[in-house]
Design a protein around this motif. Structure first.
Motif, PDB file in Angstrom:
ATOM      1  N   PHE A   3       0.856  -1.191   0.000  1.00  0.00           N
ATOM      2  CA  PHE A   3       0.000   0.000   0.000  1.00  0.00           C
ATOM      3  C   PHE A   3       0.895   1.244   0.000  1.00  0.00           C
ATOM      4  O   PHE A   3       1.705   1.420   0.920  1.00  0.00           O
ATOM      5  N   GLU A   4       0.771   2.086  -1.007  1.00  0.00           N
ATOM      6  CA  GLU A   4       1.688   3.229  -1.164  1.00  0.00           C
ATOM      7  C   GLU A   4       0.904   4.496  -1.505  1.00  0.00           C
ATOM      8  O   GLU A   4       0.027   4.491  -2.371  1.00  0.00           O
ATOM      9  N   VAL A   5       1.210   5.592  -0.786  1.00  0.00           N
ATOM     10  CA  VAL A   5       0.614   6.914  -1.045  1.00  0.00           C
ATOM     11  C   VAL A   5       1.746   7.874  -1.388  1.00  0.00           C
ATOM     12  O   VAL A   5       2.743   7.944  -0.663  1.00  0.00           O
ATOM     13  N   SER A   6       1.622   8.604  -2.504  1.00  0.00           N
ATOM     14  CA  SER A   6       2.669   9.556  -2.898  1.00  0.00           C
ATOM     15  C   SER A   6       2.043  10.840  -3.421  1.00  0.00           C
ATOM     16  O   SER A   6       0.965  10.821  -4.026  1.00  0.00           O
ATOM     17  N   PHE A   7       2.738  11.970  -3.177  1.00  0.00           N
ATOM     18  CA  PHE A   7       2.299  13.294  -3.628  1.00  0.00           C
ATOM     19  C   PHE A   7       3.323  13.836  -4.630  1.00  0.00           C
ATOM     20  O   PHE A   7       4.521  13.555  -4.514  1.00  0.00           O
ATOM     21  N   ASP A   8       2.840  14.625  -5.586  1.00  0.00           N
ATOM     22  CA  ASP A   8       3.763  15.344  -6.461  1.00  0.00           C
ATOM     23  C   ASP A   8       4.627  16.292  -5.626  1.00  0.00           C
ATOM     24  O   ASP A   8       4.168  16.784  -4.580  1.00  0.00           O
ATOM     25  N   PRO A   9       5.861  16.591  -6.094  1.00  0.00           N
ATOM     26  CA  PRO A   9       6.750  17.474  -5.297  1.00  0.00           C
ATOM     27  C   PRO A   9       6.144  18.838  -4.996  1.00  0.00           C
ATOM     28  O   PRO A   9       6.362  19.397  -3.926  1.00  0.00           O
ATOM     29  N   ASP A  10       5.377  19.390  -5.927  1.00  0.00           N
ATOM     30  CA  ASP A  10       4.816  20.735  -5.727  1.00  0.00           C
ATOM     31  C   ASP A  10       3.334  20.680  -5.352  1.00  0.00           C
ATOM     32  O   ASP A  10       2.569  21.589  -5.648  1.00  0.00           O
ATOM     33  N   PHE A  11       2.928  19.594  -4.712  1.00  0.00           N
ATOM     34  CA  PHE A  11       1.518  19.423  -4.363  1.00  0.00           C
ATOM     35  C   PHE A  11       1.072  20.483  -3.353  1.00  0.00           C
ATOM     36  O   PHE A  11       1.798  20.822  -2.413  1.00  0.00           O
ATOM     37  N   ILE A  12      -0.151  21.018  -3.549  1.00  0.00           N
ATOM     38  CA  ILE A  12      -0.724  22.030  -2.653  1.00  0.00           C
ATOM     39  C   ILE A  12      -1.615  21.292  -1.653  1.00  0.00           C
ATOM     40  O   ILE A  12      -2.688  20.798  -2.006  1.00  0.00           O
ATOM     41  N   PHE A  13      -1.179  21.201  -0.381  1.00  0.00           N
ATOM     42  CA  PHE A  13      -1.837  20.343   0.594  1.00  0.00           C
ATOM     43  C   PHE A  13      -3.104  20.955   1.172  1.00  0.00           C
ATOM     44  O   PHE A  13      -4.062  20.252   1.464  1.00  0.00           O
ATOM     45  N   LEU A  14      -3.140  22.290   1.375  1.00  0.00           N
ATOM     46  CA  LEU A  14      -4.276  22.927   2.035  1.00  0.00           C
ATOM     47  C   LEU A  14      -5.285  23.395   0.996  1.00  0.00           C
ATOM     48  O   LEU A  14      -4.934  24.028   0.007  1.00  0.00           O
ATOM     49  N   ALA A  15      -6.575  23.084   1.231  1.00  0.00           N
ATOM     50  CA  ALA A  15      -7.622  23.455   0.283  1.00  0.00           C
ATOM     51  C   ALA A  15      -8.900  23.759   1.040  1.00  0.00           C
ATOM     52  O   ALA A  15      -8.983  23.573   2.273  1.00  0.00           O
ATOM     53  N   HIS A  16      -9.914  24.214   0.316  1.00  0.00           N
ATOM     54  CA  HIS A  16     -11.207  24.586   0.901  1.00  0.00           C
ATOM     55  C   HIS A  16     -12.299  23.832   0.151  1.00  0.00           C
ATOM     56  O   HIS A  16     -12.478  24.026  -1.047  1.00  0.00           O
ATOM     57  N   GLY A  17     -13.013  22.943   0.849  1.00  0.00           N
ATOM     58  CA  GLY A  17     -14.075  22.168   0.218  1.00  0.00           C
ATOM     59  C   GLY A  17     -14.798  21.346   1.261  1.00  0.00           C
ATOM     60  O   GLY A  17     -14.572  21.460   2.476  1.00  0.00           O
ATOM     61  N   ASP A  18     -15.705  20.458   0.790  1.00  0.00           N
ATOM     62  CA  ASP A  18     -16.455  19.590   1.693  1.00  0.00           C
ATOM     63  C   ASP A  18     -15.595  18.369   1.997  1.00  0.00           C
ATOM     64  O   ASP A  18     -15.575  17.383   1.249  1.00  0.00           O
ATOM     65  N   GLU A  19     -14.861  18.437   3.096  1.00  0.00           N
ATOM     66  CA  GLU A  19     -13.908  17.382   3.441  1.00  0.00           C
ATOM     67  C   GLU A  19     -14.599  16.036   3.599  1.00  0.00           C
ATOM     68  O   GLU A  19     -14.101  15.005   3.135  1.00  0.00           O
ATOM     69  N   ASN A  20     -15.781  16.017   4.240  1.00  0.00           N
ATOM     70  CA  ASN A  20     -16.457  14.752   4.507  1.00  0.00           C
ATOM     71  C   ASN A  20     -16.880  14.061   3.219  1.00  0.00           C
ATOM     72  O   ASN A  20     -16.759  12.839   3.080  1.00  0.00           O
ATOM     73  N   ARG A  21     -17.384  14.847   2.242  1.00  0.00           N
ATOM     74  CA  ARG A  21     -17.810  14.236   0.980  1.00  0.00           C
ATOM     75  C   ARG A  21     -16.617  13.783   0.150  1.00  0.00           C
ATOM     76  O   ARG A  21     -16.669  12.745  -0.518  1.00  0.00           O
TER      77      ARG A  21
END
Length: 849
Positions: free
Chosen positions: A571-589
């Motif tokens: 099981f592997e999770v990876s992000f792009d180097p310039d990924f923008i982690f903080l966002a605004h949306g419906d987190e639960n959905r």
């Protein structure tokens, strides 16, 4: 209509053309005296009050010099090269066996011998066009200055302003000196005549020419407007449109001939712009003429000729963006080509005549005359003849004949229209008789139709009421089912969680986990059914807030990685180097969709790996961020033919899937609808050689706060006031026991009420900081109890009221908020949710943490 057109032609149109042509024949009336010879002209026998003198002949000429008029005679003999004809281009002058170039400067000189008059006479000069900078001196006095003469392109300033100059009374000996500079136009030198005479005669001649140009231009423009109106209002035939356009352009051209009357209307127009306008008008006349010929005789003029000629004229239009000195040079090639084109059309019109095309005879005559005048203008422009411009006469005749031809077409069309109207009248009369009979039949049919519509409307209303009743019953059923299942489910899951907090054996721990997992599975199925029902009814509302993708994926990794590793799946999770982690949306959905896809990947993958890759890209316009999450597995895969129905409700690959892996078949359908609501997209494709790849794409705004609260972090209740007092209003003994046990574990003082009325009574006699209020209770429900508590002035300060209910629909939540409740806690709940409620309302909001 035919009578009005005929009246217009007789009373207005034909006289207008006759007047225009008469004005066009106006020329400067000159004396028949002999020409200038060797720079001298004897006018001692001339009567100034009778005629105007055209000062043509051999003037003394000095090339490449601007000699001051008062210079000594020896200077003139030294610097002048002899006598040369005026008017003429420089390029026709030969000095030392070579023709002069078109760019340069020169001085002209002429001596006049006048008769001493018996009365005082005031003289004047009149000139038409000299497309250069020039200055005229009379007896060493500067009387005319157009532009700025100079030694080079940089020092001279060209201009083109025909006009007159008042000289006053002169002696019997007159010397006229003319300076000319040209460094920017193909037409050069002293190439148009200069007129000399009594000032009154000069003014009169000049005024006649200006009136001629204005009258002929106005007449042509009016004719053009007339045909444009005909095209727009009655006859949609393109020859009327093109002829009207041709007349409008030709009307402008009439103001650009020798007197250049256009300059009197726009005196501030600079030289370069005017020259571009002049040549542009000429090129557009060429385009409109060849197009008009093609429209008049489409079967006789080959299309290739029209296309080639139009292309050539349009090509020369592009040369107008070049400097004047360049494009006027190229214009000579066009004029040469135009001579060939003029001759080329003659046999085509002759062919049309012998084929007996309508109007071909008159057109042949008009074109022949026009062609002769156009050839005259081209030769005059080349400086080969000195007849002056004549094309305006030929064009006026062409316009006159073409107007006659088009008028004949109008008359013929109107006559045919009158016959058609008469025939239509007879047909309409017959139709009216039939119509009357049909009306009687229609009245009978109308009654029957109205009766059918009434019956159908009643059936529709009944069906609508049945559908609304069924829909209402369905919603009520789902709400009841939700409440009745969630209430005992809350007890099962809550008691299980309490048992896990006690000392139990390893086997008992495993049994409790199985109970809890089964309960969660049942709750997931219930949530799926309710979510899909809400999505179909359009009742899902997004609750947007700041969140962190990193926290979200850490939670997913914590839940699913262990499950995958138990099956020996990486099981592997990876992000792009310039990924923008903080966002605004419906987190639960977003979490619901993401967890559903990851859960499926873990469920259907027995070996290999599961990769989750996240990337983001900030859009160039706006403040949006484009997120993309791909979940790739090496599981059982999805056949190509099944992918189209994968996102439909209750859909699985086959029945064996449901038996082996479980599930309702609603997860992907809900995920698809949730992505649609959030403006995103979900896709699926094969992961070769085996497995599947699900991708979600979503546009979100960046986070709006400087930090993101992590809901999964441990809840610190150390700052909870020691005097905190909580009331539990709950009629179900299991849920009451469960909630009370949680508060005891948290060491929070509390009291209980078994219905809404008891809750109100206890709130009046005790100070509670927070009330957990069940909604469905006997005697008085939670909504009514909350309203009474919040409105009762004796209860102060007002407690925080949190609704605790198994009613999970949005409408239920809205009712709670309208009643004044602060928050909503759906059943089944866990100890952690109780902790978060206490932290948010009694610590964070009180202290501003």
């Amino acid at each position: 209509m035919a009578i009005s057109l005929s009246f217009f032609k007789k009373k207005f149109f034909l006289p207008l053309l006759v007047v225009s042509i008469s004005f066009s024949f106006c020329k400067v009336a000159t004396s028949p005296l002999p020409d200038i010879n060797s720079g001298f002209m004897d006018l001692s026998a001339w009567e100034p009050n009778q005629t105007v003198i055209n000062l043509k002949g051999d003037w003394e000429f000095c090339w490449d010099e601007l000699i001051p008029p008062e210079s000594d005679e020896s200077v003139w003999k030294k610097k002048c090269q002899g006598y040369f004809p005026v008017p003429s281009f420089w390029k026709f002058y030969q000095i030392n066996g070579k023709n002069l170039p078109i760019f340069g400067k020169g001085t002209y000189r002429l001596r006049l011998k006048l008769k001493l008059p018996k009365r005082e006479i005031n003289y004047g000069l009149f000139w038409t066009e000299i497309m250069s900078a020039f200055e005229i001196f009379v007896n060493s006095r500067s009387v005319v200055k157009v532009g700025q003469t100079g030694e080079s392109f940089e020092t001279m300033k060209p201009d083109l302003k025909p006009g007159t100059s008042y000289l006053g009374n002169l002696s019997d000996e007159v010397t006229i000196v003319v300076w000319v500079s040209n460094f920017n136009h193909e037409n050069h030198g002293f190439w148009e005549p200069l007129y000399f005479g009594e000032w009154k005669s000069i003014e009169r001649q000049h005024l006649n020419l200006v009136i001629r140009d204005i009258a002929s231009s106005s007449a042509i423009i009016i004719i053009g407007l007339y045909h444009l109106i005909i095209f727009l209002s009655r006859f949609r035939s393109k020859e009327y449109l093109m002829f009207g356009f041709f007349c409008m352009i030709m009307g402008i051209r009439q103001l650009n001939f020798e007197t250049h009357t256009f300059y009197y209307l726009f005196p501030n127009l600079d030289f370069d712009s005017y020259i571009r306008l002049l040549f542009g008008v000429i090129y557009m006349i060429g385009v409109s003429m060849v197009t008009l010929y093609d429209l008049l005789f489409p079967k006789d003029i080959p299309k290739i000729i029209t296309k080639v000629l139009r292309l050539i004229f349009f090509s020369f239009l592009l040369t107008l963006f070049l400097p004047v000195s360049i494009f006027t040079h190229y214009a000579l090639y066009l004029f040469g080509f135009a001579m060939i084109a003029i001759i080329l059309y003659v046999p085509l019109f002759i062919r049309a005549y012998f084929r007996k095309r309508e109007g071909a005879g008159l057109m042949l005559i008009a074109y022949s005359i026009t062609a002769v005048t156009l050839l005259n203008d081209i030769l005059f422009n080349f400086g080969l003849i000195h007849t002056g411009y004549l094309s305006h006469l030929g064009v006026l005749l062409f316009i006159f004949i073409q107007a006659i031809l088009l008028s004949k077409k109008i008359t013929k069309a109107l006559q045919e229209e009158e016959k058609l109207v008469q025939k239509l009248g007879e047909t309409l009369e017959e139709k009216n008789r039939t119509h009357t009979e049909l009306l009687n039949l229609k009245e009978t049919q109308k009654y029957e139709l109205e009766l059918q519509v009434k019956l159908r409307t009643e059936e529709y209303e009944i069906a609508k009421q049945l559908a609304e009743t069924a829909n209402k019953a369905k919603s009520q059923f789902l709400a009841t089912m939700s409440h009745e299942i969630r209430t005992p489910m809350n007890g099962i899951l809550g008691i299980t969680e309490l048992l896990k907090m006690t000392t139990v054996s390893e086997d008992q721990t495993q049994y409790l986990k199985m109970i809890q997992d089964s309960g969660q599975s049942l709750l997931t199925i219930l949530n799926d059914i309710l979510d899909y029902s809400k999505l179909e009814a359009g009742k899902i509302e997004l609750l947007e807030s700041d969140f962190s993708w990193k926290i979200l994926l850490e939670l997913a990794e914590g839940i699913f990685k262990h499950q995958a590793e138990q099956k020996q799946v990486r099981f592997e999770v990876s992000f792009d180097p310039d990924f923008i982690f903080l966002a605004h949306g419906d987190e639960n959905r977003i979490k619901q969709v993401l967890f559903n896809l990851i859960s499926n990947a873990v469920k259907f993958t027995e070996s290999g790996e599961i990769k989750i890759l996240l990337s983001s890209k900030k859009e160039e316009i706006g403040n949006w961020i484009q997120y993309k999450v791909s979940i790739t597995d090496t599981g059982i895969g999805i056949p190509e033919e099944k992918m189209g129905s994968l996102f439909q409700r209750f859909t699985q690959l086959d029945s064996s899937i449901s038996r082996k892996y479980g599930g309702t078949g609603l997860g992907l359908a809900i995920s698809k609808k949730l992505m649609d609501v959030m403006g995103g997209e979900i896709k699926v494709k094969r992961n070769f050689p085996n497995g599947s790849c699900f991708e979600i794409e979503l546009r979100l705004l960046p986070n709006q706060m400087s930090r993101v609260i992590r809901s999964e972090d441990s809840v610190d209740l150390s700052k909870l006031p020691s005097n905190t007092n909580v009331l539990i209003a709950e009629d179900d003994p299991t849920n009451l026991f469960l909630l009370s046990s949680f508060l005891k574990k948290l060491k929070v003082r509390h009291d209980v009420a078994k219905d809404g009325r008891e809750a109100v009574t206890k709130a009046q006699t005790n100070e509670f900081h927070l009330i957990f209020m069940d909604i469905n209770m006997p005697n008085l429900d939670g909504i009514g109890a909350s309203e009474e508590i919040l409105k009762d002035e004796r209860i102060f300060p007002k407690p925080i009221i949190i609704a605790v209910t198994a009613d999970a629909f949005q409408d239920d939540q809205d009712k709670c908020i309208r009643a004044g409740m602060s928050s909503f806690l759906p059943k089944p709940f866990q100890k952690r949710e109780i902790e978060q409620a206490l932290y948010e309302w009694l610590i964070e909001r009180k202290t501003g943490l």
